[in-house]
Design an enzyme around this catalytic site. Structure first.
Site, PDB file in Angstrom:
ATOM      1  CB  CYS A  65      -1.251   0.169   1.380  1.00 61.83           C
ATOM      2  SG  CYS A  65      -0.101   0.335   2.857  1.00 61.83           S
ATOM      3  CB  THR A  67       2.979   3.748   4.291  1.00 58.62           C
ATOM      4  OG1 THR A  67       1.474   3.103   5.742  1.00 58.62           O
ATOM      5  CG2 THR A  67       2.577   5.279   4.338  1.00 58.62           C
ATOM      6  CG  HIS A  98      15.724 -13.731  14.191  1.00 64.29           C
ATOM      7  ND1 HIS A  98      16.273 -13.764  15.572  1.00 64.29           N
ATOM      8  CD2 HIS A  98      16.534 -14.765  13.253  1.00 64.29           C
ATOM      9  CE1 HIS A  98      17.760 -13.087  15.014  1.00 64.29           C
ATOM     10  NE2 HIS A  98      18.311 -14.204  14.504  1.00 64.29           N
ATOM     11  CG  HIS A 133      15.039 -17.590  16.354  1.00 62.69           C
ATOM     12  ND1 HIS A 133      15.570 -16.594  16.989  1.00 62.69           N
ATOM     13  CD2 HIS A 133      16.060 -17.659  16.434  1.00 62.69           C
ATOM     14  CE1 HIS A 133      16.425 -16.061  17.465  1.00 62.69           C
ATOM     15  NE2 HIS A 133      17.413 -16.662  16.467  1.00 62.69           N
TER      16      HIS A 133
HETATM   17  C1  RB5 Z   1      -3.868   5.582   0.627  1.00 53.24           C
HETATM   18  O1  RB5 Z   1      -3.429   7.226   0.335  1.00 53.24           O
HETATM   19  C2  RB5 Z   1      -3.197   5.708   2.142  1.00 53.24           C
HETATM   20  O2  RB5 Z   1      -3.402   5.590   3.069  1.00 53.24           O
HETATM   21  C3  RB5 Z   1      -2.936   3.784   2.014  1.00 53.24           C
HETATM   22  O3  RB5 Z   1      -1.972   2.753   1.034  1.00 53.24           O
HETATM   23  C4  RB5 Z   1      -2.285   3.151   3.378  1.00 53.24           C
HETATM   24  O4  RB5 Z   1      -0.593   3.781   3.170  1.00 53.24           O
HETATM   25  C5  RB5 Z   1      -2.095   3.353   4.244  1.00 53.24           C
HETATM   26  O5  RB5 Z   1      -1.594   2.896   5.448  1.00 53.24           O
END
Ligand code: RB5
Length: 147
Positions: A65, A67, A98, A133
């Site tokens: 996504c 991030t 791990h 682990h």
């Molecule tokens: C989309 O704008 C964004 O919020 C999504 O891709 C992601 O980064 C969420 O964690």
């Protein structure tokens, strides 16, 4: 090995390039993500890939996504999932060795495609080391059972 891949609208192009990369390395890739750049909801795709992994439809999952955070949080709500979000290869490798992670997530808005490929390669090449682990991973799974 069969790998499930999922993404929201931010990860369409990176998903395409990672899929190509995986196929060129002999992996079978199943697409659970969107192929549209229209804004959509990442939890849908996090859950889809998580369900595919825990049901055994695929062996491992990859999520993308903006991030990597939201989609991995969603996947981690499914029992049996250990999803890690990584922006560099060292944590990806250690997360397999791990923590026996079964889903790898990263952010299309955070890292470039070459770093993403390195992360994927390190993660897939690493193997769970077991031993102490395994005891710690069992403790994590016990938290899931108790709550
Ligand atoms: C989309 O704008 C964004 O919020 C999504 O891709 C992601 O980064 C969420 O964690």
């Amino acid at each position: 090995m069969k790998i499930g891949i999922g993404n929201d609208h931010t990860g369409v192009e990176m998903k395409r390039e990672i899929t190509e990369h995986l196929r060129s390395r002999g992996y079978e890739v199943v697409n659970y993500g969107t192929d549209s750049t229209e804004s959509c909801n990442y939890p849908v795709y996090g859950e889809r890939v998580a369900m595919a992994v825990v049901s055994g439809e695929v062996e491992l999952g990859i999520l993308i996504c903006g991030t990597g955070v939201g989609i991995s949080l969603a996947a981690n709500k499914v029992n049996g999932v250990r999803a890690v979000v990584c922006s560099e290869p060292y944590s990806a490798k250690l997360s397999r060795q791990h923590n026996d992670t079964n889903i790898l997530a990263f952010g299309a808005r955070v890292i470039g495609i070459e770093t993403a490929k390195m992360i994927v390669d390190e993660w897939l090449n690493a193997q769970f080391l077991g031993g102490r682990h395994a005891e710690r991973v069992a403790m994590i799974m016990d938290i899931e059972r108790r709550n």
